[in-house]
Design a protein around this motif. Structure first.
Motif, mmCIF file in Angstrom:
data_model
loop_
_atom_site.group_PDB
_atom_site.id
_atom_site.type_symbol
_atom_site.label_atom_id
_atom_site.label_comp_id
_atom_site.label_asym_id
_atom_site.label_seq_id
_atom_site.Cartn_x
_atom_site.Cartn_y
_atom_site.Cartn_z
ATOM 1 N N GLN A 383 0.887 -1.088 -0.116
ATOM 2 C CA GLN A 383 -0.128 -0.004 0.039
ATOM 3 C C GLN A 383 0.852 1.161 -0.121
ATOM 4 O OE1 GLN A 383 -2.112 -0.967 3.448
ATOM 5 N NE2 GLN A 383 -3.641 -2.055 2.715
ATOM 6 N N ALA A 384 2.061 0.953 0.739
ATOM 7 C CA ALA A 384 2.998 2.356 0.773
ATOM 8 C C ALA A 384 3.657 2.633 -0.504
ATOM 9 C CB ALA A 384 4.012 2.279 1.611
ATOM 10 N N ALA A 385 4.040 1.413 -1.190
ATOM 11 C CA ALA A 385 4.292 1.529 -2.522
ATOM 12 C C ALA A 385 3.477 2.318 -3.578
ATOM 13 C CB ALA A 385 4.808 0.351 -3.085
ATOM 14 N N VAL A 386 2.310 2.018 -3.617
ATOM 15 C CA VAL A 386 1.213 2.361 -4.401
ATOM 16 C C VAL A 386 1.334 3.887 -4.053
ATOM 17 C CG1 VAL A 386 -1.273 2.436 -5.132
ATOM 18 C CG2 VAL A 386 0.065 0.135 -4.656
ATOM 19 N N PHE A 387 1.198 4.176 -2.673
ATOM 20 C CA PHE A 387 1.039 5.572 -2.658
ATOM 21 C C PHE A 387 2.150 6.451 -2.693
ATOM 22 C CE2 PHE A 387 1.605 9.039 0.760
ATOM 23 C CZ PHE A 387 0.476 9.668 0.493
ATOM 24 N N PHE A 388 3.315 5.986 -2.446
ATOM 25 C CA PHE A 388 4.398 6.892 -2.780
ATOM 26 C C PHE A 388 4.768 7.116 -4.286
ATOM 27 C CE2 PHE A 388 5.270 6.187 1.633
ATOM 28 C CZ PHE A 388 5.509 7.598 2.042
ATOM 29 N N SER A 389 4.277 5.991 -5.113
ATOM 30 C CA SER A 389 4.343 5.899 -6.578
ATOM 31 C C SER A 389 3.724 7.290 -7.410
ATOM 32 C CB SER A 389 3.882 4.824 -7.328
ATOM 33 O OG SER A 389 2.357 4.906 -7.192
ATOM 34 N N ARG A 390 2.820 7.787 -6.420
ATOM 35 C CA ARG A 390 2.026 9.023 -7.014
ATOM 36 C C ARG A 390 2.865 10.393 -6.903
ATOM 37 N NH1 ARG A 390 -2.433 7.222 -3.214
ATOM 38 N NH2 ARG A 390 -3.339 5.269 -4.069
ATOM 39 N N HIS A 391 3.945 10.129 -6.089
ATOM 40 C CA HIS A 391 4.822 11.478 -5.673
ATOM 41 C C HIS A 391 6.157 11.226 -6.123
ATOM 42 C CE1 HIS A 391 1.437 12.861 -3.098
ATOM 43 N NE2 HIS A 391 1.250 11.611 -2.731
ATOM 44 N N ALA A 392 6.655 9.869 -6.169
ATOM 45 C CA ALA A 392 8.084 9.792 -6.329
ATOM 46 C C ALA A 392 8.534 9.606 -7.779
ATOM 47 C CB ALA A 392 8.759 8.585 -5.501
ATOM 48 N N ARG A 393 9.854 9.750 -8.344
ATOM 49 C CA ARG A 393 10.064 9.433 -9.667
ATOM 50 C C ARG A 393 9.928 7.874 -9.746
ATOM 51 N NH1 ARG A 393 15.610 11.830 -10.960
ATOM 52 N NH2 ARG A 393 16.269 10.453 -9.177
ATOM 53 N N SER A 394 10.504 7.000 -8.753
ATOM 54 C CA SER A 394 10.477 5.691 -8.727
ATOM 55 C C SER A 394 10.448 5.119 -7.366
ATOM 56 C CB SER A 394 11.749 5.206 -9.334
ATOM 57 O OG SER A 394 12.857 5.101 -8.568
ATOM 58 N N VAL A 395 9.546 4.004 -6.964
ATOM 59 C CA VAL A 395 9.650 3.168 -6.064
ATOM 60 C C VAL A 395 10.086 1.819 -6.195
ATOM 61 C CG1 VAL A 395 8.169 2.434 -4.000
ATOM 62 C CG2 VAL A 395 7.646 4.609 -5.261
ATOM 63 N N CYS A 396 10.991 1.474 -5.242
ATOM 64 C CA CYS A 396 11.498 -0.151 -5.325
ATOM 65 C C CYS A 396 11.183 -0.846 -4.002
ATOM 66 C CB CYS A 396 13.172 0.067 -5.641
ATOM 67 S SG CYS A 396 13.795 -1.725 -5.710
ATOM 68 N N LEU A 397 10.346 -1.899 -4.265
ATOM 69 C CA LEU A 397 10.250 -2.694 -3.059
ATOM 70 C C LEU A 397 11.262 -3.602 -2.702
ATOM 71 C CD1 LEU A 397 6.392 -3.668 -3.356
ATOM 72 C CD2 LEU A 397 7.427 -3.118 -1.103
ATOM 73 N N LEU A 398 11.614 -3.620 -1.435
ATOM 74 C CA LEU A 398 12.820 -4.570 -1.258
ATOM 75 C C LEU A 398 12.411 -5.704 -0.270
ATOM 76 C CD1 LEU A 398 15.697 -2.291 -0.232
ATOM 77 C CD2 LEU A 398 15.244 -3.011 -2.444
ATOM 78 N N VAL A 399 12.139 -6.900 -0.919
ATOM 79 C CA VAL A 399 11.431 -8.038 -0.523
ATOM 80 C C VAL A 399 12.461 -9.285 -0.141
ATOM 81 C CG1 VAL A 399 9.501 -9.752 -0.722
ATOM 82 C CG2 VAL A 399 9.352 -7.472 -1.714
#
Length: 552
Positions: A383-399
């Protein structure tokens, strides 16, 4: 909103009274007319108005004054109220000085003494300045002002406290001119941040959580000596218990160490909660529940940590971190869980300075045009990744695991796959964070090859599972090896009730090893970690509280 201010400055009392009289006669219904006898006195008045957030529309200053001329006053006033319109009141002999002031220090107009009749010589100029002021109004807020540094952990904490407790406020960076003006008006400096200015002009320098909460009107001290029910924790389970407790006639107080909502309150979007087909933010859901609890009569005790549970006959007594106690007939423990610490080199020093536990939605604007990293593979991380994708240039999930399927809901996996700015790195762990005063880079490790890679980063959000907040219950109730609290049937082994159990019956379904102390939500051993189940357990716990209170 207070009426806008028209401030006149003149060292001649007769002239000062005459100007104020004429201004009040024409503008008194819509504006406050204030007067000062000197430039320093007027500057002090402007600082007080600034702290209270009162708008200042027009400044009218006499040119010839001792200690500080009208031009000098208007020039310094611009640093405090830059959008106020400024006029110089002069004699005919000072016309050249007035014209120079217009050209050199951006004074809006000059008025000649005497100004009779005011309908011809005073009001048209004031009307013109008011029209210009209304066209570009001062964006002051009636409420709390918070001045801080973007890379300051205490500043981030104060901002989060106000935001999560729905306290209207405006954030000013100490690096921005307006933030510097607020600091100057408050008599503070950059080393004092966070600096908080309340709606009534009270100034707090580097306040603690309880001090800040009390200053902005949140309840931090219990109002009663004894309650029917104390709920510990303000997440979905605690709010559910509070709503059902007060709605069913129990005198209920909810004690929360930070803000209502818990971890769920930090979720940027919950899309599988029953009754919200379009999804709902955790903050919105928490605020709705908080208002509902308050409507029924729940007392909210905020920024107070519970440090001990004591049993005194039929009373259950909770000791708070400030030494006070709260007593009740029954207790519902809904303390939830905390995100586990990363435990990697450099992390502790940079927490709140680029490293954040939870979504920290207040940082969204700062992520614009940046590369953001999210640690975790469960729903909260997604959910955080989806949210920040609206603001950031890119979002990387580290799993850490080999895929998202084992830990994340299917709808969220599909949603992430459709957002091109989100990437997922599986079999990846965080090995370290680096930065001088704030996060500048992270080091990740491939779990399969052991290869290390250092990546530039300004924001890292951590969602790596939860640890229960139950250390303060050591010796008071039975806990399992991980700190979670078993209840009901889990406490009965081979037909034997828990040690020290004083009653002839077995513990109720959500009851702990202490009669009258119940558990709801994530802190309960073997609970389902979902918002809906937490709310349901909170409601169920109240039903069992009624049963317990009736049998005493």
């Amino acid at each position: 909103m207070a009426r806008p201010v028209l401030l006149t400055v003149d060292d001649d009392p007769a002239v000062s009274r005459a100007v104020a009289r004429d201004l009040r006669r024409e503008y008194g219904e819509e504006y406050r007319v204030l007067r000062a006898g000197s430039g320093p006195e007027a500057l002090e008045a402007l600082r007080e108005l600034k702290l209270r957030g009162d708008p200042v529309a027009v400044l009218l200053a006499d040119h010839r004054m001792p200690d500080m001329t009208g031009v000098e006053f208007l020039e310094q006033a611009m640093d405090i109220v830059p959008r106020a319109r400024r006029a110089l009141l002069t004699a005919y002999a000072d016309t050249d000085a007035a014209i120079a002031a217009i050209n050199d220090v951006d004074v809006d107009a000059y008025l000649l003494k005497p100004w009779d009749p005011p309908e011809d010589k005073l009001y048209p100029k004031i009307d013109e300045m008011l029209s210009a002021w209304h066209a570009t109004p001062d964006p002051e807020v009636v409420g709390v002002k918070l001045v801080g540094h973007r890379w300051s952990g205490p500043s981030f904490g104060a901002r989060t406290l106000l935001t999560r407790n729905a306290v209207p406020h405006r954030w000013y960076s100490v690096e921005d001119p307006e933030g510097q003006r607020v600091l100057a008006a408050a008599g503070a400096g950059p080393d004092d941040v966070p600096v908080v200015v309340t709606a009534d002009g009270q100034v707090l320098r580097h306040p603690g959580e309880a001090e800040l909460a009390a200053a902005v009107g949140l309840t931090v001290d219990p109002q009663e000596e004894f309650y029917d029910l104390v709920v510990v924790g303000g997440g979905p389970a605690g709010l559910g218990a509070a709503v059902y407790g007060t709605s069913e006639g129990l005198r209920t107080v909810l004690v929360e160490r930070e803000a209502t909502g818990g971890q769920a309150g930090q979720s940027s979007r919950i899309e599988n909660y029953l009754g919200f087909p379009g999804g709902v933010s955790g903050a919105d859901l928490a605020e709705r529940a908080r208002r509902q609890a308050v409507k029924f009569g729940t007392e909210l005790l905020l920024t107070r940590d519970v440090v001990a549970l004591e049993v005194h006959g039929p009373k259950r007594v909770l000791r708070l971190d400030d030494g006070r106690t709260v007593a009740a007939g029954a207790v519902v423990l809904a303390t939830g869980v905390s995100y586990r610490s990363l435990g990697v080199p450099g992390c502790d020093d940079l927490t709140g300075r680029g490293v954040y536990y939870g979504s920290a939605t207040t940082e969204a604007a700062e992520c614009a045009g940046r590369d953001v990293y999210v640690v975790g593979g469960a729903n909260s991380a997604g959910q955080a990744a989806v949210f920040f994708s609206r603001h950031a240039r890119s979002v990387c999930l580290l799993v850490r695991g080999p895929s998202l399927e084992a830990s994340m809901s299917h709808y969220l996996i599909e949603q992430i796959a459709q957002i091109p700015s989100i990437s997922v790195r599986t079999c990846t762990t965080l090995a370290g964070v680096q930065g001088d005063g704030h996060l500048e880079a992270i080091t990740v490790q491939d779990a399969q090859t052991g290869e290390l890679e250092t990546l530039p980063a300004s924001h890292l959000f951590v969602f790596i599972g939860g640890a229960p907040r139950t250390g303060w219950l050591d010796g008071a109730v039975v806990r399992d090896e991980r700190g979670f609290i078993p209840t009901g049937p889990a406490l009965v082994r081979d037909g034997r009730r828990p040690p020290g159990w004083p009653l002839d019956r077995d513990p109720y379904l959500l009851e702990t090893s202490v009669p009258g102390v119940f558990v709801a939500g994530d802190v309960r051993a073997d609970s389902v970690k979902r918002v809906a189940s937490a709310v349901g357990e909170g409601a169920m716990a109240v039903t069992l509280v009624h049963r317990y209170l009736e049998e005493r």
